[in-house]
Design an enzyme around this catalytic site. Structure first.
Site, short mmCIF file in Angstrom:
data_model
loop_
_atom_site.label_atom_id
_atom_site.label_comp_id
_atom_site.label_asym_id
_atom_site.label_seq_id
_atom_site.Cartn_x
_atom_site.Cartn_y
_atom_site.Cartn_z
CE1 TYR A 76 -39.32 -44.58 30.48
CE2 TYR A 76 -38.02 -46.60 30.42
CZ TYR A 76 -39.15 -45.91 30.83
OH TYR A 76 -40.09 -46.54 31.60
CG PHE A 128 -40.64 -41.56 59.95
CD1 PHE A 128 -40.62 -40.36 60.64
CD2 PHE A 128 -41.02 -41.54 58.61
CE1 PHE A 128 -40.97 -39.17 60.02
CE2 PHE A 128 -41.37 -40.35 57.99
CZ PHE A 128 -41.35 -39.16 58.69
CB THR A 129 -45.47 -41.12 59.69
OG1 THR A 129 -44.53 -40.40 58.88
CG2 THR A 129 -45.69 -40.35 60.99
CG ASP A 219 -34.96 -43.85 57.48
OD1 ASP A 219 -34.31 -43.15 56.67
OD2 ASP A 219 -36.13 -43.61 57.78
CE LYS A 262 -37.08 -36.13 55.17
NZ LYS A 262 -37.99 -36.82 54.24
NE ARG A 386 -44.46 -35.66 62.87
CZ ARG A 386 -44.43 -36.12 61.62
NH1 ARG A 386 -43.27 -36.33 61.02
NH2 ARG A 386 -45.52 -36.39 60.95
CG PHE A 453 -49.32 -36.52 60.15
CD1 PHE A 453 -49.26 -37.91 60.20
CD2 PHE A 453 -48.42 -35.85 59.33
CE1 PHE A 453 -48.33 -38.61 59.44
CE2 PHE A 453 -47.49 -36.52 58.58
CZ PHE A 453 -47.44 -37.91 58.62
O1 PLI Z 1 -40.76 -38.01 52.62
P1 PLI Z 1 -40.03 -39.16 51.97
O2 PLI Z 1 -40.94 -40.14 51.35
O3 PLI Z 1 -38.94 -38.71 51.06
O4 PLI Z 1 -39.23 -39.90 53.16
C1 PLI Z 1 -39.89 -40.54 54.20
C2 PLI Z 1 -39.04 -40.49 55.45
C3 PLI Z 1 -38.39 -41.62 55.84
N1 PLI Z 1 -37.63 -41.62 56.98
C4 PLI Z 1 -37.47 -40.53 57.74
C5 PLI Z 1 -36.63 -40.62 58.95
C6 PLI Z 1 -38.10 -39.35 57.38
O5 PLI Z 1 -37.91 -38.28 58.14
C7 PLI Z 1 -38.92 -39.30 56.21
C8 PLI Z 1 -39.63 -38.16 55.85
N2 PLI Z 1 -39.70 -37.15 56.67
C9 PLI Z 1 -40.42 -36.03 56.53
C10 PLI Z 1 -41.27 -35.74 55.37
C11 PLI Z 1 -40.30 -35.05 57.58
O6 PLI Z 1 -40.89 -33.97 57.48
O7 PLI Z 1 -39.59 -35.35 58.56
#
Ligand code: PLI
Length: 461
Positions: A76, A128-129, A219, A262, A386, A453
């Site tokens: 933990y 970004f969203t 970011d 990513k 998008r 979306f």
């Molecule tokens: O999906 P998260 O919560 O791990 O991360 C959010 C996020 C933050 N910044 C950027 C630049 C992103 O591209 C992002 C998430 N992107 C997604 C899910 C995508 O499909 O691009």
């Protein structure tokens, strides 16, 4: 740009385990697409042949990462995998303090809550969203200060992610520096087409913000891809390693949010990294409320180990060149076939310009949403809207935002698909393009309040 007249090269890995894919008929896809309300997010993954919805959490992990999963220390508190991750974030990104989070938006939530006060403004290189939503939920207003070129899909500027320093300084002068807790800098810029920001531009943003005592929060989700573009496009970086470029890049910022799903080649994970002890202290307090203890942040020990090892692999030049090389391969073939895509080709995805692809469909009939549906129908390839649906509504007026960019994203998971998958995708898009005149738009029949979306539903007009 890459010289495409080169000897063929292939991925720097071979395939050890396979995941079978289901082949479907057009008739079947017609039925399931209708059931999914013409929203590719609502399709079942098993009904998808080639999944280019996102590069987020969809990467193939290596044997080194899987071996690390077996070394998960599921304590933990004080897991050894946390310390490995902390060490690698310090070594490669250069930040002093680390707070793990379950994914990127967990980190966005924390930093927004800590730094933003009601009535603040957060300038950034395109929204970004999830990032913007957390800024708004904390009482702030996002202001787009990206260069104008970023809003023009045909403009070939090599660093369309750059910040317009004049726009930034105008905002600082207008609202006052005390109303700007930080500049939100994304590298690369997802919504602009995976476009990078240059080292020179970030340095200038640092100089300007330092003058006014404003922080920069990066970011860093695709910062390694950004580093690759700096290496191949920016004067003076050709002979520097990706590692050196990333380290220098981060050094001009005060902290970073990270979706490790990513760049870092994992299926889940994220973090908030900081240099300021007081902010870190607050983040360490809050993470316990929202994510989990500060040495796991909502993750299993094994997930942190996979992330720590993912950093070591992601920074490798052969990896990153092959990753972006695959995206360039698809993009160049589409350009050769006169398909309208965002130029120059970005890092993680190809973005089809739906306004040009379907000029007879007005934006309020959701051309990008329509195009994503048509591509799925044609071949079972899943892509993502998008455009106007992703942009959502203005929180003050309640109107749709009408973004200049109305795009369909073909996003490439890392190390997952072969060149043959790419060819099938290219052929499908060409086919849809040839039949574009008969395509009709959509009507939205269900609209969720947040991040619509993901769950909105549509009907054919
Ligand atoms: O999906 P998260 O919560 O791990 O991360 C959010 C996020 C933050 N910044 C950027 C630049 C992103 O591209 C992002 C998430 N992107 C997604 C899910 C995508 O499909 O691009």
């Amino acid at each position: 740009m890459h010289n495409l007249k080169r000897r063929s090269w292939a991925e720097p890995f071979k395939i050890k385990m396979v995941e079978p894919l289901k082949m479907t008929t057009r008739e079947y896809r017609e039925k399931v697409l209708k059931e999914a309300g013409y929203n590719t997010f609502l399709l079942k993954s098993e009904d998808v042949y080639i999944d280019l919805l996102t590069d987020s959490g969809t990467n193939a992990m290596s044997e080194y990462q899987w071996a690390g999963m077996m070394l998960g220390d599921e304590a933990y508190a004080g897991s050894k995998n946390f310390y490995h991750l902390e060490h690698n974030v310090q070594k490669y990104y250069g930040y002093k303090y680390l707070v793990p989070t379950h994914q990127g938006r967990g980190a966005e939530h924390l930093i927004s809550k800590i730094l933003i006060k009601k009535g603040d403004y957060i300038p950034g290189n395109m929204y970004f969203t999830t990032t913007r939503l957390h800024q708004e939920l904390a009482g702030g207003t996002f202001i787009d200060v990206i260069i104008d070129e970023a809003h023009d899909p045909q403009n070939e500027h090599p660093f369309k992610g750059n910040i317009d320093l004049q726009k930034l300084e105008d905002l600082i002068k207008k609202v006052g520096p005390q109303k700007i807790p930080y500049v939100s800098v994304a590298a690369t810029v997802n919504m602009a087409g995976g476009q990078p920001i240059s080292m020179a531009n970030l340095k200038q943003v640092r100089e300007l913000t330092s003058k006014y005592g404003i922080k920069i929060i990066l970011d860093a989700t695709r910062a390694i891809e950004n580093a690759y573009f700096i290496k191949i496009r920016e004067e003076g970086y050709k002979d520097k390693s990706i590692e050196e470029i990333l380290y220098e890049f981060c050094s001009y910022t005060d902290g970073a949010t990270m979706s490790a799903k990513k760049d870092l080649l994992v299926n889940i994970g994220g973090f908030l990294a900081l240099n300021d002890y007081d902010i870190f202290e607050e983040a360490r307090n809050l993470v316990v409320v929202y994510e989990g203890l500060h040495t796991y942040g909502g993750l299993a020990g094994r997930d942190m180990e996979a992330m720590a090892r993912g950093i070591e692999e992601a920074i490798n030049y052969d990896h990153i060149r092959a990753r972006i090389g695959q995206v360039e391969y698809v993009g160049q073939k589409l350009i050769d076939a006169n398909i309208p895509i965002v130029r120059p080709i970005g890092g993680h995805a190809i973005f089809l310009d739906a306004k040009k692809f379907l000029p007879h469909i007005p934006q309020i009939q959701f051309p990008a949403q329509t195009l994503a549906a048509e591509i799925y129908l044609d071949s079972g390839v899943r892509t993502m809207e998008r455009g106007i649906v992703s942009a959502g509504r203005n929180k003050e007026t309640g109107d749709h935002y009408y973004p200049k960019l109305e795009l369909v994203r073909l996003t490439f998971p890392r190390r997952v698909y072969t060149q043959a998958h790419c060819d099938v995708t290219i052929e499908s898009i060409i086919e849809v393009f040839e039949n574009r005149d008969s395509i009709r738009g959509l009507k939205m029949i269900y609209e969720p309040k947040y991040l619509r979306f993901f769950q909105a539903r549509f009907e054919r007009l």
